[in-house]
Design an enzyme around this catalytic site. Structure first.
Site, mmCIF file in Angstrom:
data_model
loop_
_atom_site.group_PDB
_atom_site.id
_atom_site.type_symbol
_atom_site.label_atom_id
_atom_site.label_comp_id
_atom_site.label_asym_id
_atom_site.label_seq_id
_atom_site.Cartn_x
_atom_site.Cartn_y
_atom_site.Cartn_z
ATOM 1 C CG HIS A 20 -1.977 -1.031 1.193
ATOM 2 N ND1 HIS A 20 -3.318 -0.742 1.134
ATOM 3 C CD2 HIS A 20 -1.902 -2.391 1.206
ATOM 4 C CE1 HIS A 20 -4.016 -1.864 1.102
ATOM 5 N NE2 HIS A 20 -3.168 -2.877 1.156
ATOM 6 C CG ASP A 120 -4.957 2.120 1.981
ATOM 7 O OD1 ASP A 120 -5.788 1.564 1.230
ATOM 8 O OD2 ASP A 120 -3.767 1.773 2.037
ATOM 9 C CB SER A 269 7.414 -7.645 0.296
ATOM 10 O OG SER A 269 6.178 -6.959 0.391
ATOM 11 C CD GLN A 331 7.888 -8.152 -8.846
ATOM 12 O OE1 GLN A 331 8.080 -8.946 -7.933
ATOM 13 N NE2 GLN A 331 6.723 -7.581 -9.041
ATOM 14 C CB SER A 351 3.074 -8.997 -8.652
ATOM 15 O OG SER A 351 3.956 -8.785 -7.573
ATOM 16 C CD GLU A 354 5.960 -3.923 -10.284
ATOM 17 O OE1 GLU A 354 6.620 -4.981 -10.165
ATOM 18 O OE2 GLU A 354 6.001 -3.000 -9.440
ATOM 19 C CG ASP A 370 -5.783 -8.382 -3.898
ATOM 20 O OD1 ASP A 370 -5.026 -8.948 -3.086
ATOM 21 O OD2 ASP A 370 -5.399 -7.487 -4.671
ATOM 22 C CD GLN A 371 -2.046 -12.996 -2.827
ATOM 23 O OE1 GLN A 371 -1.880 -14.205 -2.768
ATOM 24 N NE2 GLN A 371 -1.484 -12.159 -1.948
#
Length: 453
Positions: A20, A120, A269, A331, A351, A354, A370-371
């Site tokens: 975040h 947030d 991370s 990364q 990720s 990106e 949320d993955q």
């Protein structure tokens, strides 16, 4: 000659998780080039990392760091005031301490008196404090429109199915999702304020880290659900000239590999695999016989060697085609390299973005939060595949190898690469316009609020 716009001040207040803080920082850097003066509020340990990034950023960026003080507790020393450093068993305590920092935040916003607050999802109370002071507050969602629209739908239209069948949760994912929402985060099933207050309190617009090219229809549906204008801020991928020349050994190793021949493996991370999961990934990498860079992480405080979590002799057998990095890796540099042909990922939103930004197909292995939604999204978009899992979420080395081969080795990988390249181009074409539109919308909200005073 067009008159120069007067600078407005924004206080940015992210949740204290790594995933975040840094999207908020990238947004802050972008907004600071659009006549906004930025105050960036977080804990000291997070601000230390932020300061390191800003030290290598253009001097034209105007960002002032403001320390948030969490209540002191013996089990939560200041070095644990970030989810990246806190041991997993202390995360509930950290969340509780953050919720108790509202008095510190109240003092900060009262003293600074900014023109706007950007806040947030973990602290809708910050929006309420801003409102009590006559300061407009706008929510910036670091997760994408897919998980938020699914989440919103589950509260508002719980008896009906989500309208897009490509997005779903498996039984084991749904159980974990409900535990996370109702137990870990303390959301009450019949309390819309605790569930979606961070959206409803947002002043007119909601910023989302996404692009219409990826999530257009889900943005539209979320906008209908939350009755706010959804404003994408683009990919917010870090572009840092200071990284050039660093990590030369990684770049040199990659440069010796064929184009699209290498799979990059990283789970973010703050995600930690079990020993059994790491063994199966190692088996899959060995069976697939492809080049790889694997980032291995262990929970804070655990002293474990890589040899303990991979099959005996694995490191010797793959030494010519594999690189294992412990803790952290550059990364974006790895994803941008032409030898990288796939990203085996947990599917955190940053990720995913990106990977698509650099045109790299995704091999999805979602773990939590949320993955799973993001994993279904990349499959729907045709830019990735999921590793096959059993009814409990388990997977074997053969499942990992099969997924890698489909993307790196077999002809199916060519179609996925082409779609990833197409989506990458669309995302980059949106990038500049997205941040310009976001800046215009924020300025509009600020000016309209000033006129109403």
């Amino acid at each position: 000659m067009e008159a120069k716009q007067a600078n407005l001040s924004i206080l940015m207040f992210p949740w204290i998780g790594h995933g975040h803080v840094f999207p908020y920082l990238e947004l802050a850097k972008n907004l600071s080039t659009h006549n906004f003066d930025i105050f960036f509020c977080s804990t000291a340990v997070n601000l230390s990392s932020v300061n390191d990034v800003l030290a290598n950023t253009s001097s034209s960026v105007s960002i002032q760091l403001v320390e948030l003080h969490l209540p002191s507790a013996p089990e939560l020393p200041p070095c644990y005031h970030t989810t990246k450093n806190a041991p997993p068993h202390l995360l509930p305590k950290l969340h509780e301490a953050f919720q108790m920092s509202n008095s510190s935040f109240s003092d900060i916003i009262t003293s600074l008196n900014p023109d706007m607050l950007i806040y947030d999802g973990f602290q809708p109370w910050a929006a309420k404090i801003a409102s009590s002071l006559g300061i407009p507050a706008v929510h910036f969602a670091t997760a994408g429109a897919v998980p938020y629209s699914f989440y919103f739908h589950s509260f508002i239209s719980a008896t009906s199915a989500f309208p897009y069948e490509e997005i779903y949760l498996r039984d084991y994912e749904r159980k974990a999702y409900e535990t996370m929402v109702f137990s870990d985060l303390g959301v009450k099933k019949n309390d819309l304020d605790s569930a979606i207050g961070h959206f409803t309190l947002s002043c007119d617009v909601v910023l989302v880290k996404t692009c219409r090219a990826i999530e257009g229809k889900y943005m539209d549906y979320l906008s209908v659900l939350c009755k706010k204008k959804l404003v994408p801020v683009g990919p917010l991928v870090t572009h840092s000239n200071s990284e050039e020349g660093k990590h030369a050994e990684i770049v040199e190793w990659l440069s010796q590999k064929n184009k699209f021949s290498t799979v990059f493996i990283s789970f973010g991370s703050e995600n930690y695999l079990s020993k059994d999961q790491m063994v199966e990934i190692a088996k899959g990498l060995e069976a697939s016989d492809v080049n790889f860079i694997w980032v291995v992480r262990f929970p804070p405080g655990e002293r474990v060697s890589i040899e303990e979590v991979v099959p005996k002799g694995f490191l010797d057998r793959v030494q010519d085609r594999g690189m294992i990095l412990q803790g952290w890796a550059p990364q974006t540099q790895i994803l941008a390299h032409p030898s990288t042909g796939a990203f085996l990922s947990h599917c955190g939103m940053s990720s995913i973005i990106e990977s698509i930004y650099f045109g790299v197909p995704v091999i999805a292995m979602p773990l939590k939060l949320d993955q799973p939604f993001n994993a279904r999204l990349v499959v729907e978009a045709g830019v990735g595949i999921e590793v096959k899992r059993d009814e409990n979420g388990g997977f074997g080395g053969a499942d990992v190898a099969d997924a890698i081969n489909k993307v790196i080795v077999k002809e199916t990988g060519e179609d996925i690469r082409l779609k990833a390249a197409e989506l990458s181009e669309k995302m980059k074409n949106e990038e500049e316009d997205a941040i310009n539109e976001a800046a215009d919308q924020l300025r509009r909200v600020c000016m309209e609020h000033k006129q109403q005073k």
